[in-house]
Design an enzyme around this catalytic site. Structure first.
Site, PDB file in Angstrom:
ATOM      1  N   GLU A 185       0.842  -1.196   0.000  1.00 14.61           N
ATOM      2  CA  GLU A 185       0.000   0.000   0.000  1.00 14.61           C
ATOM      3  C   GLU A 185       0.874   1.242   0.000  1.00 14.61           C
ATOM      4  OE1 GLU A 185      -2.254  -1.037   3.436  1.00 14.61           O
ATOM      5  OE2 GLU A 185      -0.828  -0.166   4.838  1.00 14.61           O
ATOM      6  N   LYS A 214       2.672   4.583   1.110  1.00 13.46           N
ATOM      7  CA  LYS A 214       3.103   5.085   2.408  1.00 13.46           C
ATOM      8  C   LYS A 214       2.680   6.540   2.505  1.00 13.46           C
ATOM      9  CE  LYS A 214       7.242   5.316   5.264  1.00 13.46           C
ATOM     10  NZ  LYS A 214       7.134   6.719   5.611  1.00 13.46           N
ATOM     11  N   TYR A 243      -3.232   0.870   9.335  1.00 10.43           N
ATOM     12  CA  TYR A 243      -2.298  -0.112   8.770  1.00 10.43           C
ATOM     13  C   TYR A 243      -1.753  -1.076   9.810  1.00 10.43           C
ATOM     14  CZ  TYR A 243       0.986   3.457  10.377  1.00 10.43           C
ATOM     15  OH  TYR A 243       1.650   4.373  11.127  1.00 10.43           O
ATOM     16  N   CYS A 289       9.813  46.013 -25.152  1.00 13.63           N
ATOM     17  CA  CYS A 289      10.661  45.144 -24.322  1.00 13.63           C
ATOM     18  C   CYS A 289      10.846  43.799 -25.017  1.00 13.63           C
ATOM     19  CB  CYS A 289      10.007  44.949 -22.956  1.00 13.63           C
ATOM     20  SG  CYS A 289      10.939  43.855 -21.867  1.00 13.63           S
ATOM     21  N   CYS A 331      13.679  47.650 -15.744  1.00 12.28           N
ATOM     22  CA  CYS A 331      13.530  46.327 -16.364  1.00 12.28           C
ATOM     23  C   CYS A 331      14.908  45.765 -16.684  1.00 12.28           C
ATOM     24  CB  CYS A 331      12.695  46.439 -17.636  1.00 12.28           C
ATOM     25  SG  CYS A 331      12.663  44.892 -18.571  1.00 12.28           S
ATOM     26  N   LYS A 349      11.028   3.816  -0.918  1.00 12.73           N
ATOM     27  CA  LYS A 349      10.776   5.262  -0.985  1.00 12.73           C
ATOM     28  C   LYS A 349      10.746   5.784  -2.414  1.00 12.73           C
ATOM     29  CE  LYS A 349      10.995   6.630   3.406  1.00 12.73           C
ATOM     30  NZ  LYS A 349      11.076   7.982   3.798  1.00 12.73           N
ATOM     31  N   CYS A 388      15.008  45.587 -20.874  1.00 15.68           N
ATOM     32  CA  CYS A 388      14.925  46.759 -21.758  1.00 15.68           C
ATOM     33  C   CYS A 388      15.192  48.078 -21.031  1.00 15.68           C
ATOM     34  CB  CYS A 388      13.574  46.807 -22.463  1.00 15.68           C
ATOM     35  SG  CYS A 388      12.219  47.302 -21.362  1.00 15.68           S
ATOM     36  N   CYS A 412       7.236  45.645 -16.086  1.00 22.52           N
ATOM     37  CA  CYS A 412       8.019  46.488 -16.984  1.00 22.52           C
ATOM     38  C   CYS A 412       7.047  47.323 -17.798  1.00 22.52           C
ATOM     39  CB  CYS A 412       8.860  45.601 -17.904  1.00 22.52           C
ATOM     40  SG  CYS A 412       9.429  46.438 -19.393  1.00 22.52           S
ATOM     41  N   ASP A 438       2.217  10.309   3.866  1.00 28.93           N
ATOM     42  CA  ASP A 438       3.138  11.242   4.494  1.00 28.93           C
ATOM     43  C   ASP A 438       2.387  12.000   5.580  1.00 28.93           C
ATOM     44  OD1 ASP A 438       5.534  12.378   4.898  1.00 28.93           O
ATOM     45  OD2 ASP A 438       5.561  13.577   3.075  1.00 28.93           O
TER      46      ASP A 438
HETATM   47 ZN   LIG Z   1      11.322  45.435 -20.208  1.00 33.96          ZN
END
Ligand SMILES: [Zn+2]
Length: 498
Positions: A115, A117, A227, A434, A410, A316, A413, A428, A119
């Site tokens: 089955e 496991k 379990y 750009c 930016c 695992k 650009c 930007c 977490d």
């Molecule tokens: Zn830009």
């Protein structure tokens, strides 16, 4: 009206019905009556209990709402220790495990119960005459914390077992976990209220289960899947693990819906691969597969080494969370000009692939994490989701760590950046001037969700823009045969690499 025998009988019957329907709904995902009918039963019971408080008992389905906060958890000693499992990190170690068992009990083929496991957190719940009396965390395996009040708020842990053949004493062991949907919703709520989000469902489950105020636990979407068992009195166990889980289910306890019985370690590997493929679709997080020798007689023969059973192993999955160094943060420009900080990491394997970048979303997120360049961070990658920085390991911060600052302009650009009032995203202002925005606009246009232009991958778009051959999506249709065939040669290697 005085309390009559008839009323007592009605109340008992209502409780029995509600308990039964609770189990059908929460444990078996198989409600038999509409929610409205269920609510009617519950309201009727509440009415009786309000009128005759002397009838309220701890196993009443109305008593799941949590109780007064505790000052501290008491301790519970496990009469039978709660064990941890040995690990197999790969297929070879799994085959070794199988070979060793076949030799020890002199059999050609072993039957395994397998089955996923989960977490979460291991707990032990004790029923006496079918009534939940105590619940404890695993703790160090010998002594755990008394979390009875909190366990009582979890819908898949019956306050009262159903059926008639349950043992006089039954200690059942299982994993408490938070399903992903509930985890995401909880984090949304926490953030909305200015709190700190939980890093993962396991932390959220642990934080919820170890609340001194069970009313908080009650508001959290926890579940338990069984379990194992501890002390049992007044009944004999079935012959196999798989039958035992069916047996527990007949009392209203929940076993793994994915469980399977397999013959030999090759079948175990197939099962592992099947569940690994399914992992992202499961409604909860798992970190591997557990295989147990199915026959209890064989388990007994195999016994234990130190404190781990010889008859079980956890295979695992690759870790979804790992630690690495964040070297620097770079700022990327998206299609609509949004500036996204991206962490450049010391390459590390997570979720089965090598990762060297992770998104940091925006400056608010950087502030929330308190992350600095040079920090050791925990990275998470689940499925196809972009790797995320989950948290910072602050006590590993180097002296020369650097604060992360938003650039003034930016990075592509040099246009001004704008941050509209009340928004977290900085953009930007360059628009299609750009280059970064231009590229992203064309990539978006060519993408599967838009025009789905076959073979026009990210790298090819970058190249077309860099070569000044296109400036916007409509330029794509002006590309001549000469330019394209030239490009074919230049870009053939990268065209499909997105
Ligand atoms: Zn830009």
């Amino acid at each position: 009206m005085p309390l009559t025998e008839k009323i007592k009988k009605d109340v008992a019957s209502l409780r029995e019905q509600i308990n039964y329907h609770n189990i059908q709904y929460y444990t078996f995902d198989n409600p038999e009556i509409p929610d409205g009918e269920y609510d009617k039963l519950l309201r009727e019971l509440q009415k009786y209990e309000a009128e005759y408080p002397e009838l309220i008992s701890l196993d009443s389905p109305t008593q799941r709402v949590g109780a007064e906060p505790l000052k501290a958890f008491g301790e519970i000693t496990h009469a039978i220790p709660m064990l941890s499992l040995g690990n197999a990190m790969n297929e070879e170690e799994l085959h070794d495990f199988d070979r060793k068992i076949k030799k020890l009990i002199d059999e050609d083929e072993i039957e395994y119960a397998a089955e996923p496991k989960l977490d979460g957190l291991a707990i032990s719940v004790r029923y006496e005459n079918g009534i939940l009396v105590t619940a404890a965390t695993r703790g160090d395996g010998k002594v755990g914390e008394n979390i009875t009040q909190n366990a009582r708020t979890i819908n898949t842990i019956p306050l009262k077992l159903i059926g008639k053949n349950f043992p006089a004493v039954l200690e059942v062991r299982g994993e408490v976990f938070m399903p992903l949907s509930g985890f995401h919703k909880l984090n949304e709520d926490v953030l909305k209220n200015g709190g700190k989000a939980f890093a993962n469902p396991r932390n959220a489950a642990a934080g919820s289960l170890r609340q001194l105020d069970s009313r908080i636990t009650s508001s959290r979407p926890l579940e338990m899947i069984c379990y194992g068992v501890g002390v049992i009195e007044g009944a004999t166990l079935p012959d196999t693990y798989s039958e035992m889980i069916d047996w527990l289910q007949s009392f209203g306890l929940k076993g793994s819906p994915e469980r399977a019985v397999l013959k030999g370690s090759e079948a175990c590997v197939d099962y592992y691969n099947k569940i690994a493929k399914k992992r992202e679709q499961l409604p909860y997080e798992i970190d591997g597969i557990v295989y147990k020798v199915n026959r209890f007689a064989q388990q007994k023969e195999l016994g234990f080494i130190s404190r781990a059973p010889r008859w079980a192993i956890a295979h695992k999955f690759p870790a979804q969370e790992v630690m690495t160094t964040l070297h620097a943060v770079e700022f990327q420009v998206g299609r609509t000009g949004a500036i996204t900080p991206v962490a450049r990491l010391e390459p590390v394997e997570v979720g089965g692939v090598i990762v060297s970048n992770a998104t940091l979303h925006n400056m608010d997120e950087i502030q929330r994490l308190g992350v600095r360049e040079g920090d050791t961070v925990i990275i998470r990658r689940a499925g196809d989701v972009i790797p995320q920085v989950v948290s910072v390991v602050e006590n590993l911060r180097p002296e020369d760590s650097k604060k992360i600052l938003m650039p003034d302009h930016c990075p592509v650009c040099q246009s001004d950046l704008i941050k509209p009032e009340g928004q977290t995203v900085v953009r930007c202002s360059g628009g299609l001037y750009c280059e970064a925005q231009r590229k992203e606009a064309i990539k978006h246009f060519a993408s599967r969700k838009a025009m789905n232009i076959d073979g026009l991958g990210d790298k090819l778009v970058d190249q077309l823009v860099d070569e000044n051959l296109i400036n916007n999506p409509s330029d794509l249709y002006k590309l001549g045969v000469d330019e394209l065939s030239n490009l074919e040669r230049m870009g053939s290697k990268s065209a499909n690499s997105q």
